[in-house]
Motif scaffolding. Sequence first.
Motif, PDB file in Angstrom:
ATOM      1  N   SER A 136       1.030  -1.166   0.059  1.00  0.00           N
ATOM      2  CA  SER A 136      -0.650   0.003   0.054  1.00  0.00           C
ATOM      3  C   SER A 136       1.240   1.503   0.456  1.00  0.00           C
ATOM      4  N   GLY A 137       0.428   2.531   0.536  1.00  0.00           N
ATOM      5  CA  GLY A 137       0.639   3.932   0.387  1.00  0.00           C
ATOM      6  C   GLY A 137       1.577   3.848   0.641  1.00  0.00           C
ATOM      7  N   ALA A 138       0.521   3.817   2.192  1.00  0.00           N
ATOM      8  CA  ALA A 138       1.460   4.203   3.498  1.00  0.00           C
ATOM      9  C   ALA A 138       2.139   3.859   3.617  1.00  0.00           C
TER      10      ALA A 138
ATOM     11  N   THR B  91       5.330   4.374   1.863  1.00  0.00           N
ATOM     12  CA  THR B  91       5.515   6.206   2.639  1.00  0.00           C
ATOM     13  C   THR B  91       6.731   5.797   3.615  1.00  0.00           C
TER      14      THR B  91
ATOM     15  N   PHE C 115      -0.422  14.474   2.497  1.00  0.00           N
ATOM     16  CA  PHE C 115      -0.870  13.254   2.218  1.00  0.00           C
ATOM     17  C   PHE C 115      -0.488  12.884   2.023  1.00  0.00           C
ATOM     18  N   HIS C 116       0.340  11.825   3.013  1.00  0.00           N
ATOM     19  CA  HIS C 116       0.964  10.293   2.750  1.00  0.00           C
ATOM     20  C   HIS C 116       1.164   9.073   3.233  1.00  0.00           C
ATOM     21  N   GLY C 117      -0.690   8.743   4.203  1.00  0.00           N
ATOM     22  CA  GLY C 117      -1.144   8.359   4.192  1.00  0.00           C
ATOM     23  C   GLY C 117      -1.436   7.661   5.875  1.00  0.00           C
TER      24      GLY C 117
ATOM     25  N   GLU D 187       4.865  15.146  -2.099  1.00  0.00           N
ATOM     26  CA  GLU D 187       4.510  15.462  -2.981  1.00  0.00           C
ATOM     27  C   GLU D 187       4.802  15.783  -4.465  1.00  0.00           C
TER      28      GLU D 187
ATOM     29  N   GLU E  60      -4.448  14.905  -2.498  1.00  0.00           N
ATOM     30  CA  GLU E  60      -5.774  14.750  -1.773  1.00  0.00           C
ATOM     31  C   GLU E  60      -6.167  16.177  -1.132  1.00  0.00           C
TER      32      GLU E  60
ATOM     33  N   ASP F 250       7.031  11.504  -2.882  1.00  0.00           N
ATOM     34  CA  ASP F 250       6.144  10.824  -2.789  1.00  0.00           C
ATOM     35  C   ASP F 250       5.164  10.543  -4.115  1.00  0.00           C
TER      36      ASP F 250
ATOM     37  N   VAL G 134       3.320   8.098  -4.491  1.00  0.00           N
ATOM     38  CA  VAL G 134       1.813   7.134  -4.583  1.00  0.00           C
ATOM     39  C   VAL G 134       0.935   7.750  -5.634  1.00  0.00           C
ATOM     40  N   GLN G 135       0.233   8.368  -5.648  1.00  0.00           N
ATOM     41  CA  GLN G 135      -0.856   8.964  -6.542  1.00  0.00           C
ATOM     42  C   GLN G 135      -0.448   9.692  -7.995  1.00  0.00           C
TER      43      GLN G 135
ATOM     44  N   LYS H  93      -0.419   3.277  -5.730  1.00  0.00           N
ATOM     45  CA  LYS H  93      -1.566   3.052  -6.051  1.00  0.00           C
ATOM     46  C   LYS H  93      -2.024   3.213  -8.037  1.00  0.00           C
TER      47      LYS H  93
END
Length: 388
Positions: free
Chosen positions: A94-96, A99, A128-130, A180, A185, A213, A215-216, A242
């Motif tokens: 997962s993303g969290a 990170t 936002f990092h999770g 990010e 987010e 980051d 992730v998105q 993601k």
Amino acid sequence: MSYLANNYNRRKISFKSGKGSFLYSSKGIKYLDFIQGIAVNSLGHSNPYLNKALSYQSKKVWHVSNAFEIPEGEKLAKRLSKNSFAQHVIFQNSGAEATEVAIKVARKYFYTKKKFDKNRILCIKNSFHGRTLAAIHASGSKKMTEGFGPKIPGFDHFIFGNHESLKKSITKKTAAVMVEPIMGEGGVKVIPKWCLKGLRKICDEKNILLICDEVQSGVGRSGKLFAFEHSGIRPDIVPIAKGIGGGFPLGAVLMNKKVSIGMTPGSHGSTFGGNPLAMSIGNAVLDKVLKKNFLKGVQKISNYFLRELKKIKKEYPELIKEVRGVGLLIGIQLYEDQTKFIQNLEKNRLLVTKAAENVIRILPPLNVKKSEVDLSIKIIKKVCKQYK
Ligand SMILES: *Cc1c(COP(=O)(O)O)cnc(C)c1O
């Protein structure tokens, strides 16, 4: 009553199937899905190529422990590295988690260098990092951390776009700056190219690691494989998640050789992270995203989409404050709360999601068709008309 805990504000729709850009509800309604699981289904719903990869690998072997070699993971790590700044990868789910591992890598690097005090992570306030304990404190958001004390130490924050605040927040103890490149987010706020360049320079001067980051924003979402490429910099550590699994839970941390020295056997582990099933699907996603002209296609449709949305903004200057974004991570910022507008889009069969600061976030699959973008434009225009 539901046996699910109440930690989500769920819309009252469920789906029985999906195909590409569309979802079919259990009531038989067809929706244009420009959420795609929040930038997760990078190739749309039920992609035949991914279905094939999943089915093929599921009949061979799903899961073995990381106590063994996993060739599918070797392959995916090599491809992610060869197409980026990285030389090493750690897989997560997962993303969290990704990170958090990024933070672990940064801290362990300076520990290995005997800089025992250099362990603080500097992040943007309200990023936002999770949602794990460390990640919520990395984000520095009151809303996310409230009630989950005691506070996890080791995180500092600076204000987005404020150079003075950044400079003031850096100390000798700063191990890494984590940002990010495009705050998803946080309201689809893009860090300008020259800022990311400047940040890289400051990090170099002060012996600080740069964590982007993604992730998105990663895996093609921005129209490049990674969003940091737009500014021409090389980060040290990049968590992704993601988009890389195309809908299958998969996270990864990319890192350069220098910082990976601390990640010795036993320093980190994950039961599920990097299992053959996840790795095969990750490889299948890359087969498509790395294909010649795929990312050019994302850029092209993005340019078209943004241009059309900006035309709508011109027509409704009192409703729409800004249209912004990179690639297919697009935001429409309203002057007022966006909840009602999103509900109206849903009534017209278009699914989009929220981001902070009154932003409507639009996340089509990366292989979205022009006709589908046109359909969304038509629906957005129709909803705008109600505000005249
Ligand atoms: C979604 C997201 C995360 C968290 O990912 P999860 O898989 O929900 O844990 C972390 N960072 C960014 C930038 C994200 O968008």
